[in-house]
Design a protein around this motif. Structure first.
Motif, PDB file in Angstrom:
ATOM      1  N   ASN C  52       0.793  -1.216   0.000  1.00  0.00           N
ATOM      2  CA  ASN C  52       0.000   0.000   0.000  1.00  0.00           C
ATOM      3  C   ASN C  52       0.826   1.266   0.000  1.00  0.00           C
ATOM      4  OD1 ASN C  52      -2.381  -1.384  -0.106  1.00  0.00           O
ATOM      5  ND2 ASN C  52      -2.492  -1.622   2.111  1.00  0.00           N
ATOM      6  N   ASP C  77      -5.348   9.788 -10.579  1.00  0.00           N
ATOM      7  CA  ASP C  77      -4.525   9.832  -9.384  1.00  0.00           C
ATOM      8  C   ASP C  77      -3.973   8.502  -8.851  1.00  0.00           C
ATOM      9  OD1 ASP C  77      -5.253  11.349  -6.203  1.00  0.00           O
ATOM     10  OD2 ASP C  77      -3.402  11.129  -7.329  1.00  0.00           O
ATOM     11  N   ARG C  80      -3.844   7.652  -4.833  1.00  0.00           N
ATOM     12  CA  ARG C  80      -4.865   6.895  -4.098  1.00  0.00           C
ATOM     13  C   ARG C  80      -4.360   5.506  -3.758  1.00  0.00           C
ATOM     14  NH1 ARG C  80      -9.605   6.063  -7.923  1.00  0.00           N
ATOM     15  NH2 ARG C  80      -8.150   6.369  -9.623  1.00  0.00           N
ATOM     16  N   GLU C  84       2.278   7.905  -3.736  1.00  0.00           N
ATOM     17  CA  GLU C  84       2.188   9.342  -3.569  1.00  0.00           C
ATOM     18  C   GLU C  84       3.448  10.035  -4.074  1.00  0.00           C
ATOM     19  OE1 GLU C  84      -0.185  11.431  -2.508  1.00  0.00           O
ATOM     20  OE2 GLU C  84       1.238  13.014  -2.905  1.00  0.00           O
TER      21      GLU C  84
END
Lengths: 421, 206, 222
Positions: C52, C77, C80, C84
């Motif tokens: 993640n 994006d 998500r 990042e």
């Protein structure tokens, strides 16, 4: 400090006719400066080089003394591949050279092939190709704007610019089925006509796009940091720009009022009412202003093109060049034969050559096609604007700081697919 | 037909070959290789000609082995909006050498390097003639020649092996190594190697 | 059941819930690999955190890099999904996303970047050119980066849509969640095989790079 010259015998990579390396002596002058110079390597993998570009930089402290760019890290053999493909099979290859403005490349190549074969395209096709070129101009400049802003520290305009790109991508996908690798044109016409709803969607885009441009303008143009980092940086005079064979916004920002659309028009550009922004100082700031204004002008051309879009066929009616509609190809013998010959043998171009230069967002894109009477060209040469513009980076960066080098590199607007082909 | 063609024939006589008008409206003249430097300087500097903009330099090799290999220069006069194509014919089986026009137009620098890389044509007087698109020690040949197969001469495994064994830092250009001050700081074996003329072969990279 | 309902409310499809982890005996790559329950819990926790928050190393070369940038932009994006921060330094990256075609001149560069990445690392080959050479079956192009670096997920397309790339990233998540810290065979094959730096035997490289299909027209010049 005494000047010392060192004689170095170095093998050049040149080989003479027998395949032996040719040797040239080199006499090098020692730079007359105190302190040591640092030789650093920027790339080929680096976030700020806009692709796989390698810059070897000689630094005196933070000041750039010399920049030597190394390209070729994305060389894909396009021109060699073109010799093994029919003219229509080369169109998908043209998407992938300058992948930021694929439709403009498609149009440029199709114009060259049609000039070689002596084909006149229909009025509707002409206007649709103008629409494609101006849409490509907008998306290319949006990428340039977003990535240059990121390089100089402003992250938000990147997101705004890419949102506008997404809207054009929707239109491109509506028309051709693909967001990026559009393969829009065919020799003699287009791959498909615009669908219903395209004109309204594009009109809506032209109404809202200037708002984004004003937002970006408000954030950047009179911003002290932006101006401080771009004004007076990377200056090229008009004579130098001409001597380095620059084209496009790089040439115009240095004060040379040359635009292929105005000076050697094609696709009926002489009938459109638009202005060409020309800079004054030849620095990074002027290039930014020129490209921003070009987006406004592209919007203006799009509105005019939509208003004058005529009805009619998009393809020439010559059955030797354009595939017949599938219904006829399956039922009518003559149409079937035309279909067979075009697919299996390709359209044969007459013996000769043609060069057509178009005003791509990056500069003058030229396609030089030489034919020997067969269906595959003898030579397909892409005159790459980004490659030629990039050669001037060593001249532009001398004496600037390392962070200015990043700004200068960004202002050249390179796309490595086109630089290396 | 561009009036420059007639002016060229009047000035240079038999160094100028046939002039023809092409499909795209450009006029093309053929120039003998030994007079190229003079012809190009005349084209750039004469007040009535002023071909100050070099559009492109490329080379064309035909599939017909009897036709010569042409080096093609596309020139433009910005103020007169006039285009001209100048060709130099070379024997594809002989020595491929031509004068460099880099002293006249700085944009010719990289364009000539690319023609050298792809065709093996040596440009005499070029400041830094080395490969630009392929790596400098590329040994398969000159890709755009007609006798060079599309997929290359070596097997794929051999191409991968050769590519992986190119040390990206070993190939500095003449210009980079002319930083004479740092020459003393280069490692001794590199200096020796430079003196012997073995560029691109770093000990241990084979 | 009551204790897991509130947990399930936060869990999406495809994420393994804790109860399932504790009950399953086979998790890691080999189907006969059994783990005790505390090891499974450790694996679950480690894999969750690895999957993640994969920080991508965008090795973007060509058109696929533009679609990668579009995936990273506001409409699709990838932040998500934990990506990042684009790690442009390989030392701080988890997954190398090779987006775009790879010519032979760039081959030593990607090999070096892959070697510089610390373990655990994964590779996504994005696009047809990175996976197999794409439309460029010629002298200049590597016919698939798996001849040079080991690849975990191939994302086909020319270029793949952002949704396609996201699907590939989610497949990588799934693969990561099936891994185990205690599996001795994991990541065994990333050393080059021979002194030339090749990680596949030459015969296999040649076989993998053979032209696809039987069309001879694409190699005929006239």
């Amino acid at each position: 400090m005494t000047k010392r010259t060192v004689e170095l015998e170095l093998a050049t990579p040149g080989v003479d006719a027998q395949g032996q390396p040719a040797r040239l002596p080199l006499v090098a002058d020692e730079p007359v400066l105190g302190g040591e110079h640092l030789l650093i390597n920027l790339g080929p993998q680096h976030p700020a080089t806009h692709g796989v570009l390698r810059l070897v930089v000689e630094l005196d402290g933070e000041t750039v003394v010399r920049v030597i760019p190394h390209v070729g890290y994305l060389h894909s053999g396009f021109e060699k591949l073109g010799e093994y493909r029919h003219y229509n099979q080369i169109i998908p290859l043209t998407d992938r050279t300058d992948y930021l403005s694929p439709m403009a490349n498609n149009v440029g190549f199709a114009l060259a092939a049609e000039r070689l074969m002596g084909i006149e395209i229909t009025p509707r096709c002409t206007v649709l190709r103008v629409i494609a070129c101006e849409m490509s101009r907008i998306i290319s400049h949006m990428v340039w704007l977003g990535t240059t802003a990121i390089d100089l520290g402003a992250f938000t305009p990147f997101l705004w610019a890419f949102q506008e790109r997404e809207r054009i991508y929707n239109l491109q996908e509506m028309w051709t089925g693909a967001r990026l690798t559009t393969s829009l044109t065919r020799v003699g016409g287009l791959m498909a006509d615009i669908p219903d709803g395209f004109v309204d969607a594009l009109r809506h885009f032209t109404q809202t796009f200037p708002n984004t441009l004003y937002e970006i303008d408000r954030v950047l143009t009179r911003n002290a940091i932006w101006a401080g980092r771009t004004q007076g940086i990377g200056v090229l005079t008009a004579e130098e720009a001409i001597n380095y064979s620059l084209s496009g916004p790089m040439l115009r920002a240095s004060g040379v009022p040359w635009d292929m659309r105005k000076d050697q028009p094609y696709l009926g550009y002489e009938t459109y009412d638009f202005e060409v922004p020309v800079g004054e100082h030849g620095d990074v700031y002027d290039r930014f202003l020129v490209r921003l204004e070009e987006c406004h002008q592209a919007n203006k051309i799009l509105i005019q093109a939509l208003d004058r879009l005529p009805d009619g066929p998009i393809n020439v009616s010559d059955p030797r060049v354009i595939l017949p509609p599938k219904s006829r190809a399956m039922s009518d013998m003559e149409a079937m034969i035309f279909h067979f010959k075009q697919v299996m043998e390709g359209v044969k171009a007459p013996v000769g050559e043609a060069y057509v230069g178009v005003e791509n967002p990056k500069g003058e894109l030229g396609n030089y096609l030489v034919s020997d009477g067969t269906a595959k060209p003898v030579r397909w040469r892409i005159r790459p604007p980004a490659f030629i513009n990039l050669a001037s980076i060593s001249k532009m960066s001398e004496g600037h700081l390392l962070s200015d080098l990043i700004a200068i590199n960004a202002s050249v607007d390179i796309v490595m697919g086109e630089v290396d082909r | 037909m561009n009036p420059t063609a007639r002016a060229l024939e009047a000035t240079f006589g038999n160094a100028i070959g046939r002039a023809s008008e092409l499909r795209d409206g450009w006029t093309s003249v053929t120039v003998r290789a030994d007079r190229l430097r003079d012809v190009m300087a005349w084209l750039r500097d004469t007040p009535e000609q002023r071909y100050n903009y070099l559009v492109d330099i490329t080379a064309v090799e035909y599939r017909d082995r009897e036709r010569p290999l042409e080096v093609v220069y596309l020139l433009r006069s910005l103020e007169r909006k006039s285009n001209l194509r100048v060709k130099v014919e070379l024997d594809p089986r002989g020595e491929l050498a031509v004068d460099s026009v880099t002293p006249l137009w700085a944009g010719a620098d990289w364009l000539e390097r690319e023609v050298f890389d792809m065709f093996g044509i040596v440009f005499a007087g070029h400041p830094d003639l080395r490969r630009i698109l392929m790596w400098e020690t590329y040994s398969e040949g000159y890709p755009l020649r007609k006798d060079f197969p599309l997929r290359g001469r070596f097997s794929r495994a051999e191409q991968v092996r050769q590519a992986l064994n190119v040390n990206p830092e070993a190939n500095y250009s003449l210009e980079e190594l002319s930083i004479a001050e740092s020459y003393d700081e280069l490692p001794a074996d590199m200096r020796e190697r430079l003196r012997r003329g073995e560029r691109g072969k770093v000990a241990g990279s084979e | 059941m009551a204790s897991t309902i509130s947990l399930d409310a936060f869990l999406l499809d495809g994420v393994i819930d804790v109860k399932h982890v504790l009950e399953t005996k086979e998790i890691a790559g080999s189907p006969n690999y059994h783990l005790t329950s505390w090891k499974r819990l450790v694996d679950w926790a480690v894999n969750q955190s690895r999957a993640n928050s994969l920080w991508p190393m965008p090795f973007g070369t060509a058109c696929c890099a533009i679609e990668f940038m579009a995936t990273a932009a506001s409409r699709y994006d990838i932040a998500r999904f934990g990506m990042e921060r684009q790690a442009f330094s390989p030392r701080q990256a988890d997954v190398l996303i090779c987006a775009g075609r790879l010519p032979f001149k760039l081959a030593p560069v990607i090999r070096r970047i892959y070697d510089q990445m610390p373990q655990p690392k994964w590779v996504i080959s994005m696009g047809a050119c990175a996976s197999s050479g794409g439309i460029f079956d010629n002298y200049a192009m590597v016919q698939g980066i798996d001849t040079i670096v080991p690849v975990d997920v191939y994302v086909p397309g020319c270029p793949p849509r952002p949704e396609g790339l996201l699907y590939g990233i989610l497949l990588l998540h799934k693969k990561i969640k099936g891994e185990s810290l205690f599996d001795a065979m994991r990541r065994r094959d990333e050393q080059p095989l021979d002194e030339h730096g090749l990680r596949l035997p030459p015969a296999e490289i040649d076989e993998v790079s053979e032209p696809f299909g039987n069309s001879v027209h694409q190699f005929r010049s006239a």
